[in-house]
Design a protein around this motif. Structure first.
Motif, PDB file in Angstrom:
ATOM      1  N   ALA A  92       0.822  -1.214   0.000  1.00 13.94           N
ATOM      2  CA  ALA A  92       0.000   0.000   0.000  1.00 13.94           C
ATOM      3  C   ALA A  92       0.855   1.263   0.000  1.00 13.94           C
ATOM      4  O   ALA A  92       0.341   2.371  -0.199  1.00 13.94           O
ATOM      5  N   PHE A  93       2.155   1.098   0.222  1.00  6.92           N
ATOM      6  CA  PHE A  93       3.043   2.257   0.112  1.00  6.92           C
ATOM      7  C   PHE A  93       3.069   2.800  -1.321  1.00  6.92           C
ATOM      8  O   PHE A  93       3.480   3.945  -1.530  1.00  6.92           O
ATOM      9  N   TYR A  94       2.673   2.016  -2.302  1.00 11.58           N
ATOM     10  CA  TYR A  94       2.648   2.486  -3.683  1.00 11.58           C
ATOM     11  C   TYR A  94       1.441   3.364  -3.976  1.00 11.58           C
ATOM     12  O   TYR A  94       1.601   4.483  -4.474  1.00 11.58           O
ATOM     13  N   PRO A  95       0.203   2.926  -3.700  1.00  7.65           N
ATOM     14  CA  PRO A  95      -0.933   3.819  -3.976  1.00  7.65           C
ATOM     15  C   PRO A  95      -1.076   4.963  -2.977  1.00  7.65           C
ATOM     16  O   PRO A  95      -1.766   5.942  -3.265  1.00  7.65           O
ATOM     17  N   SER A  96      -0.416   4.876  -1.802  1.00 13.27           N
ATOM     18  CA  SER A  96      -0.578   5.917  -0.784  1.00 13.27           C
ATOM     19  C   SER A  96      -0.190   7.303  -1.299  1.00 13.27           C
ATOM     20  O   SER A  96      -0.988   8.246  -1.197  1.00 13.27           O
ATOM     21  N   PRO A  97       1.016   7.519  -1.879  1.00 14.15           N
ATOM     22  CA  PRO A  97       1.331   8.861  -2.388  1.00 14.15           C
ATOM     23  C   PRO A  97       0.486   9.257  -3.595  1.00 14.15           C
ATOM     24  O   PRO A  97       0.260  10.446  -3.824  1.00 14.15           O
ATOM     25  N   ILE A  98       0.019   8.272  -4.365  1.00 15.21           N
ATOM     26  CA  ILE A  98      -0.835   8.579  -5.515  1.00 15.21           C
ATOM     27  C   ILE A  98      -2.128   9.235  -5.037  1.00 15.21           C
ATOM     28  O   ILE A  98      -2.656  10.148  -5.675  1.00 15.21           O
ATOM     29  N   ILE A  99      -2.639   8.793  -3.890  1.00 18.01           N
ATOM     30  CA  ILE A  99      -3.855   9.395  -3.334  1.00 18.01           C
ATOM     31  C   ILE A  99      -3.623  10.877  -3.072  1.00 18.01           C
ATOM     32  O   ILE A  99      -4.494  11.717  -3.302  1.00 18.01           O
ATOM     33  N   GLY A 100      -2.424  11.231  -2.572  1.00 20.08           N
ATOM     34  CA  GLY A 100      -2.126  12.633  -2.306  1.00 20.08           C
ATOM     35  C   GLY A 100      -2.020  13.473  -3.556  1.00 20.08           C
ATOM     36  O   GLY A 100      -2.141  14.702  -3.491  1.00 20.08           O
ATOM     37  N   LEU A 101      -1.796  12.862  -4.732  1.00 17.33           N
ATOM     38  CA  LEU A 101      -1.681  13.597  -5.991  1.00 17.33           C
ATOM     39  C   LEU A 101      -3.022  13.829  -6.664  1.00 17.33           C
ATOM     40  O   LEU A 101      -3.087  14.577  -7.651  1.00 17.33           O
ATOM     41  N   ILE A 102      -4.088  13.209  -6.161  1.00 17.49           N
ATOM     42  CA  ILE A 102      -5.415  13.399  -6.758  1.00 17.49           C
ATOM     43  C   ILE A 102      -5.821  14.860  -6.595  1.00 17.49           C
ATOM     44  O   ILE A 102      -5.758  15.413  -5.494  1.00 17.49           O
ATOM     45  N   SER A 103      -6.224  15.502  -7.684  1.00 18.53           N
ATOM     46  CA  SER A 103      -6.513  16.933  -7.655  1.00 18.53           C
ATOM     47  C   SER A 103      -7.746  17.271  -6.829  1.00 18.53           C
ATOM     48  O   SER A 103      -7.787  18.286  -6.145  1.00 18.53           O
ATOM     49  N   SER A 104      -8.765  16.418  -6.869  1.00 21.03           N
ATOM     50  CA  SER A 104      -9.999  16.670  -6.118  1.00 21.03           C
ATOM     51  C   SER A 104      -9.849  16.206  -4.671  1.00 21.03           C
ATOM     52  O   SER A 104      -9.471  15.061  -4.418  1.00 21.03           O
ATOM     53  N   ARG A 105     -10.128  17.114  -3.742  1.00 23.94           N
ATOM     54  CA  ARG A 105     -10.018  16.748  -2.326  1.00 23.94           C
ATOM     55  C   ARG A 105     -11.045  15.680  -1.955  1.00 23.94           C
ATOM     56  O   ARG A 105     -10.754  14.780  -1.166  1.00 23.94           O
ATOM     57  N   LYS A 106     -12.226  15.760  -2.547  1.00 23.53           N
ATOM     58  CA  LYS A 106     -13.263  14.763  -2.263  1.00 23.53           C
ATOM     59  C   LYS A 106     -12.808  13.374  -2.707  1.00 23.53           C
ATOM     60  O   LYS A 106     -12.958  12.390  -1.969  1.00 23.53           O
ATOM     61  N   GLN A 107     -12.241  13.291  -3.908  1.00 20.24           N
ATOM     62  CA  GLN A 107     -11.747  11.999  -4.394  1.00 20.24           C
ATOM     63  C   GLN A 107     -10.582  11.500  -3.539  1.00 20.24           C
ATOM     64  O   GLN A 107     -10.431  10.296  -3.330  1.00 20.24           O
ATOM     65  N   MET A 108      -9.758  12.430  -3.055  1.00 22.61           N
ATOM     66  CA  MET A 108      -8.655  12.024  -2.193  1.00 22.61           C
ATOM     67  C   MET A 108      -9.180  11.349  -0.930  1.00 22.61           C
ATOM     68  O   MET A 108      -8.671  10.311  -0.491  1.00 22.61           O
TER      69      MET A 108
END
Length: 373
Positions: A89-105
């Motif tokens: 999960a260390f791989y998708p974890s930073p990707i979540i922070g790059l999502i532009s929409s705060r709601k989607q994050m």
């Protein structure tokens, strides 16, 4: 060209993402301990996981879906093999922070929390103190990463906006200064030069008919031209003129901000140059220091002041990467602008680019300028 907006970063550099693929060695070790059929399927699924990770680390579109798919693959690995795959999960974890929409994050964060809870309940990790000590801190770090990355991205965007604002302020200030100088020249010299033109035409007509009157008009023209010269001097003195001393103070601050050490050699004695030459040398020094900060990657900048009976030399050099003379960049707008300024006081510029060993530029002006009267 004016930039109107700041585009958020799409993600870390691609090579940075590839570096983290090294940690896939741990799930690969587990897969290679399995039968051939199961190994092939596992490698295919892991390849899909890797592709999703690399794609979402660079492309904003579809990041949330990619995160969901990565979390599903991690869940499948955890269910099929062991709870240790939760570290993927260390791989998708930073990707979540790059999502532009705060709601989607927040949706992605919720999905990751749900995965942690499901794995914890399935393996009953809460019943083992050792498992809790090993996995819970890692889970907390993975939950913190999106917020840290998003905060860093916001800070970067704010710095970019601040830089754009400063550039816009500088541009507007230059335009305002040009308009002010234009107005002053028009108001102070327009009437005087028109008067000189009229009196010259009148004197030309009176040379034959009334020589005495013509001589008087010539005297008036002489007096009017002296008044115009005085107006020019007052206009120049009223400008925000820079000097070499002032620019040395500014250069020290700018270079210090860029981690470049300033060394000053020679005595900057008072009245070594005329006010106009001092102003031009100050502007040239500013341009040279700006180029060093922007392009040289130097650690030391040296400013050397040397006087001769008839000439003054101001040398600015650095120990940076230098410029390849074969690249054809020794006649850029910056150097041409400095040469044009120096021509106003019959000065000269010599430029010495050395590839890999720094750059040196020397400004030379006469110690005594020609009288304008």
């Amino acid at each position: 060209m004016k930039r109107s907006a700041v585009r958020p970063r799409k993600g870390p550099p691609l090579y940075f993402s590839f570096v983290f693929l090294f940690y896939l060695a741990f799930p690969l070790t587990e897969l290679f301990s399995r039968p051939v059929g199961e190994l092939v399927i596992g490698l295919l699924v892991l390849a899909v996981f890797t592709a999703l990770y690399l794609y979402s680390s660079k492309v904003n579109r579809g990041r949330l879906i990619s995160v969901f798919l990565q979390l599903i693959i991690i869940g499948l690995f955890c269910y099929r093999y062991n709870a240790g795959f939760i570290y993927m999960a260390f791989y998708p974890s930073p990707i979540i922070g790059l999502i532009s929409s705060r709601k989607q994050m927040y949706v992605g964060m919720g999905a990751m929390v749900a995965l942690f809870i499901a794995v914890g309940l399935y393996y009953q990790l809460y019943l083992s103190a050792n498992d809790m000590i090993q996995i819970v801190p890692a889970m907390l770090v993975m939950l913190f990463l999106p917020f840290a990355l998003r905060l860093g991205q916001k800070s970067f965007e704010l710095r970019e906006k601040l830089n754009l604002a400063n550039e816009e302020i500088a541009r507007l200030s230059k335009n305002e200064e040009r308009q002010r100088i234009s107005r002053d020249l028009h108001d102070t010299l327009g009437h005087t030069l028109s008067l000189i033109t009229l009196k010259s035409e009148l004197a030309e007509r009176l040379i034959v008919k009334n020589p005495e009157r013509a001589a008087q008009e010539v005297k008036d023209i002489h007096a009017t031209s002296r008044a115009a010269l005085k107006q020019v001097r007052e206009l120049v003195s009223g400008m925000n003129a820079v000097t070499v001393r002032d620019e040395l103070v500014n250069a020290k601050q700018i270079l210090a901000a860029a981690d470049i050490v300033l060394e000053v050699r020679g005595e900057l004695a008072e009245s070594m140059a005329s006010p106009l030459a001092d102003n031009i040398l100050g502007m040239c020094l500013r341009e040279a220091v700006t180029n060093i900060v922007k392009h040289s990657k130097a650690r030391t900048c040296t400013v050397e002041w040397r006087g001769e009976p008839d000439l003054l030399h101001l040398k600015v050099s650095d120990d940076g990467r230098g410029i390849d003379p074969a690249a054809g960049v020794t006649d850029g707008n910056g150097l041409n602008g400095m040469k044009e300024r120096l021509k106003l006081v019959e000065g000269d510029l010599s430029f010495a680019p050395f590839k890999g060993s720094g750059t040196s530029v020397t400004f030379t002006v006469p110690r005594v300028t020609k009288s304008m009267e």
